[in-house]
Design a protein around this motif. Structure first.
Motif, mmCIF file in Angstrom:
data_model
loop_
_atom_site.group_PDB
_atom_site.id
_atom_site.type_symbol
_atom_site.label_atom_id
_atom_site.label_comp_id
_atom_site.label_asym_id
_atom_site.label_seq_id
_atom_site.Cartn_x
_atom_site.Cartn_y
_atom_site.Cartn_z
ATOM 1 N N LYS A 26 0.813 -1.223 0.000
ATOM 2 C CA LYS A 26 0.000 0.000 0.000
ATOM 3 C C LYS A 26 0.844 1.269 0.000
ATOM 4 C CE LYS A 26 -0.576 -0.156 5.060
ATOM 5 N NZ LYS A 26 0.329 0.954 5.361
ATOM 6 N N ASP A 27 2.105 1.149 0.427
ATOM 7 C CA ASP A 27 3.007 2.304 0.434
ATOM 8 C C ASP A 27 3.872 2.377 -0.815
ATOM 9 O OD1 ASP A 27 2.208 3.177 3.040
ATOM 10 O OD2 ASP A 27 3.404 1.531 3.886
ATOM 11 N N GLY A 28 3.637 1.468 -1.744
ATOM 12 C CA GLY A 28 4.396 1.478 -2.990
ATOM 13 C C GLY A 28 5.751 0.796 -2.911
ATOM 14 N N VAL A 29 5.998 0.047 -1.803
ATOM 15 C CA VAL A 29 7.271 -0.655 -1.649
ATOM 16 C C VAL A 29 7.145 -2.042 -2.274
ATOM 17 C CG1 VAL A 29 8.968 -1.560 -0.015
ATOM 18 C CG2 VAL A 29 7.770 0.592 0.474
ATOM 19 N N CYS A 30 8.147 -2.437 -3.056
ATOM 20 C CA CYS A 30 8.055 -3.701 -3.784
ATOM 21 C C CYS A 30 8.373 -4.901 -2.892
ATOM 22 C CB CYS A 30 8.973 -3.695 -5.010
ATOM 23 S SG CYS A 30 10.733 -3.882 -4.643
ATOM 24 N N ASN A 31 7.934 -6.057 -3.341
ATOM 25 C CA ASN A 31 8.163 -7.302 -2.608
ATOM 26 C C ASN A 31 9.651 -7.652 -2.514
ATOM 27 O OD1 ASN A 31 7.620 -7.590 -5.474
ATOM 28 N ND2 ASN A 31 7.904 -9.790 -5.221
ATOM 29 N N PHE A 32 10.454 -7.202 -3.482
ATOM 30 C CA PHE A 32 11.878 -7.516 -3.449
ATOM 31 C C PHE A 32 12.601 -6.719 -2.362
ATOM 32 C CE2 PHE A 32 10.556 -8.278 -7.909
ATOM 33 C CZ PHE A 32 10.713 -9.660 -7.897
ATOM 34 N N CYS A 33 12.118 -5.530 -2.084
ATOM 35 C CA CYS A 33 12.668 -4.761 -0.961
ATOM 36 C C CYS A 33 12.322 -5.442 0.361
ATOM 37 C CB CYS A 33 12.127 -3.334 -0.962
ATOM 38 S SG CYS A 33 12.960 -2.214 -2.114
ATOM 39 N N HIS A 34 11.094 -5.945 0.465
ATOM 40 C CA HIS A 34 10.658 -6.593 1.707
ATOM 41 C C HIS A 34 11.454 -7.872 1.989
ATOM 42 C CE1 HIS A 34 7.433 -3.979 2.900
ATOM 43 N NE2 HIS A 34 6.817 -4.073 1.723
ATOM 44 N N SER A 35 11.823 -8.598 0.932
ATOM 45 C CA SER A 35 12.518 -9.876 1.132
ATOM 46 C C SER A 35 14.040 -9.748 1.046
ATOM 47 C CB SER A 35 12.047 -10.902 0.089
ATOM 48 O OG SER A 35 12.385 -10.475 -1.228
ATOM 49 N N PHE A 316 20.620 -3.516 -10.578
ATOM 50 C CA PHE A 316 21.910 -3.225 -9.953
ATOM 51 C C PHE A 316 21.802 -2.050 -8.982
ATOM 52 C CE2 PHE A 316 26.077 -1.069 -10.079
ATOM 53 C CZ PHE A 316 26.920 -2.107 -9.723
ATOM 54 N N TYR A 317 21.224 -0.956 -9.462
ATOM 55 C CA TYR A 317 21.123 0.239 -8.618
ATOM 56 C C TYR A 317 20.073 0.076 -7.520
ATOM 57 C CZ TYR A 317 24.236 2.518 -11.909
ATOM 58 O OH TYR A 317 25.327 2.835 -12.676
ATOM 59 N N SER A 318 19.079 -0.751 -7.756
ATOM 60 C CA SER A 318 18.100 -1.022 -6.692
ATOM 61 C C SER A 318 18.779 -1.700 -5.509
ATOM 62 C CB SER A 318 16.958 -1.893 -7.221
ATOM 63 O OG SER A 318 16.118 -1.151 -8.084
ATOM 64 N N LYS A 319 19.682 -2.632 -5.793
ATOM 65 C CA LYS A 319 20.417 -3.283 -4.712
ATOM 66 C C LYS A 319 21.303 -2.283 -3.975
ATOM 67 C CE LYS A 319 20.613 -8.087 -6.318
ATOM 68 N NZ LYS A 319 19.767 -8.030 -7.509
ATOM 69 N N MET A 320 21.929 -1.382 -4.700
ATOM 70 C CA MET A 320 22.783 -0.378 -4.064
ATOM 71 C C MET A 320 21.970 0.549 -3.170
ATOM 72 S SD MET A 320 25.494 0.517 -7.132
ATOM 73 C CE MET A 320 26.444 1.660 -6.115
ATOM 74 N N VAL A 321 20.741 0.856 -3.600
ATOM 75 C CA VAL A 321 19.853 1.682 -2.771
ATOM 76 C C VAL A 321 19.506 0.932 -1.485
ATOM 77 C CG1 VAL A 321 17.558 2.712 -2.604
ATOM 78 C CG2 VAL A 321 18.897 2.990 -4.705
#
Length: 379
Positions: A26-35, A316-321
């Motif tokens: 609901k906050d726009g955060v993706c499942n890959f960030c959560h895991s 790549f940059y998502s992981k760095m974030v």
């Protein structure tokens, strides 16, 4: 596909809505960030302990390192020679698609560090032949899951590096594998969980699921199964990376060490040191210094953009974030600039291999892809 600049992106990282199997809360955060699990490093003291255990006065070399002229392999060579004072044999694969600047970088590094280098080529132009065959096969049925097939011949590099290690009785092969480079969406395309440990590629579920996913994609497009390509595909499966079946079980006496599993990969330090100490450069015509060394990377960027509206840089940059290495704002600016397609490079690559795309297009959709490919300007 959607315009990449107007895609919905994760509010925490920068993955777009077109990433395979992505969902948002609901906050726009993706499942890959959560895991996501942060990279855990074993420490430089442990790295030194392992490396120094392979020092032998009786041996000409302590370790073997593959060098491509790219930033990470250049830094790895620098680190081993200047910081750890090891006797290193550099091994270079003479990739037919190497950018000229990468060759210059290798020469500069070898001269600056005064190390021995051996180079090898693949026999019978197998790299050019498999690339040409696999790309024209891809055009018959474009799929993002089979884009890595363009680089199947590169999987023959590791067995050659191993052979040089055996030749000189070296028990240690060092690589510059960057944890951020293990592109998650490639696994998702093969129905392999992103959080599966990349070090279990063939001994646990990743290997079983990954092989099944690859086999399924190939069966959808049987043209990949040319007799010329099958031996390369088998070798690629066995030696896909230092953690695959071949290195682990067929060469158990050789230890494979990724230095960036022990010490953090720090982009600023990597670039600063190799530029100052090795006279390293990346071509000024590219906004990114990552993976410029092989011209096929520009074609793969094109293929991913046309099928997923993203490239490996988004991942790549998502992981760095997520690691807190760069901000989300920095990542957004980077992908906006670095995801621009270099169509001239793509055209030169296809021309150099004699690929005739028109004969492989069989419907209107592919005709559109061809027109875009040939008409689009370098932005």
């Amino acid at each position: 596909m959607a315009d990449s600049e107007h895609l919905k992106r994760c509010s925490r990282c920068v993955l777009p809505e077109t990433a395979p199997n992505i969902t948002f809360d609901k906050d726009g955060v993706c499942n890959f960030c959560h895991s996501y699990r942060n990279v855990e490093y074993e420490g430089e003291s442990k790295l030194k302990e392992i490396l120094y255990s392979y020092r032998k006065d009786s041996n000409k070399y302590d370790c073997v390192v593959g060098v491509s002229g790219g930033r990470d392999s250049s830094y790895t060579l620098l680190k081993l020679v200047k910081d750890y004072k090891l006797k290193v044999l550099a091994v270079n694969y003479e990739n037919p698609f190497t950018d000229p600047q990468a060759r210059i970088n290798i020469d500069n590094a070898i001269q600056a560090l005064n190390v021995d280098v051996v180079s090898f080529k693949l026999k019978n132009n197998i790299h050019e032949k498999t690339f040409k065959h696999n790309f024209t096969s891809w055009l018959r049925k474009p799929s993002p899951a089979t884009i890595p097939m363009m680089c199947i011949a590169c999987k023959l590099i590791l067995p050659n590096v191993i052979n040089y290690a055996k030749k000189y009785d070296v028990k240690c092969v060092v690589t510059g594998g960057n944890p951020y480079e293990y592109i998650s969406f490639k696994r998702e395309l093969l129905n392999v969980p992103t959080d599966e440990n990349y070090m279990n590629l063939l001994t646990k579920s990743f290997g079983i699921k990954g092989f099944g996913g690859i086999a399924s994609e190939v069966l959808k497009n049987p043209s990949y199964c040319h007799p010329m390509c099958i031996p390369t595909m088998i070798t690629g499966f066995l030696y896909g990376n230092p953690y695959s079946f071949g290195p682990r079980f067929l060469t158990p006496k050789i230890n494979f060490i990724d230095i960036f599993h022990y010490i953090p990969w720090q982009e600023e330090e990597v670039l600063l040191r190799i530029k100052q100490e090795l006279n390293w450069e990346s071509p000024k015509r590219f906004s990114s210094s990552w993976r410029f060394d092989c011209t096929v990377s520009h074609l793969k960027d094109y293929m991913y953009m046309k099928t997923l509206s993203m490239t490996e840089k988004d991942d790549f940059y998502s992981k760095m974030v997520r690691e807190g290495v760069i901000t989300r704002e920095d990542a957004l600016m980077r992908i906006k600039e670095e995801n621009k397609l270099h169509i001239n490079e793509v055209q030169e690559l296809l021309d150099s291999t004699g690929i005739s795309i028109v004969s492989h297009l069989q419907n209107e959709k592919k005709e559109i892809i061809l027109k875009e490919l040939l008409a689009e300007k370098v932005r």
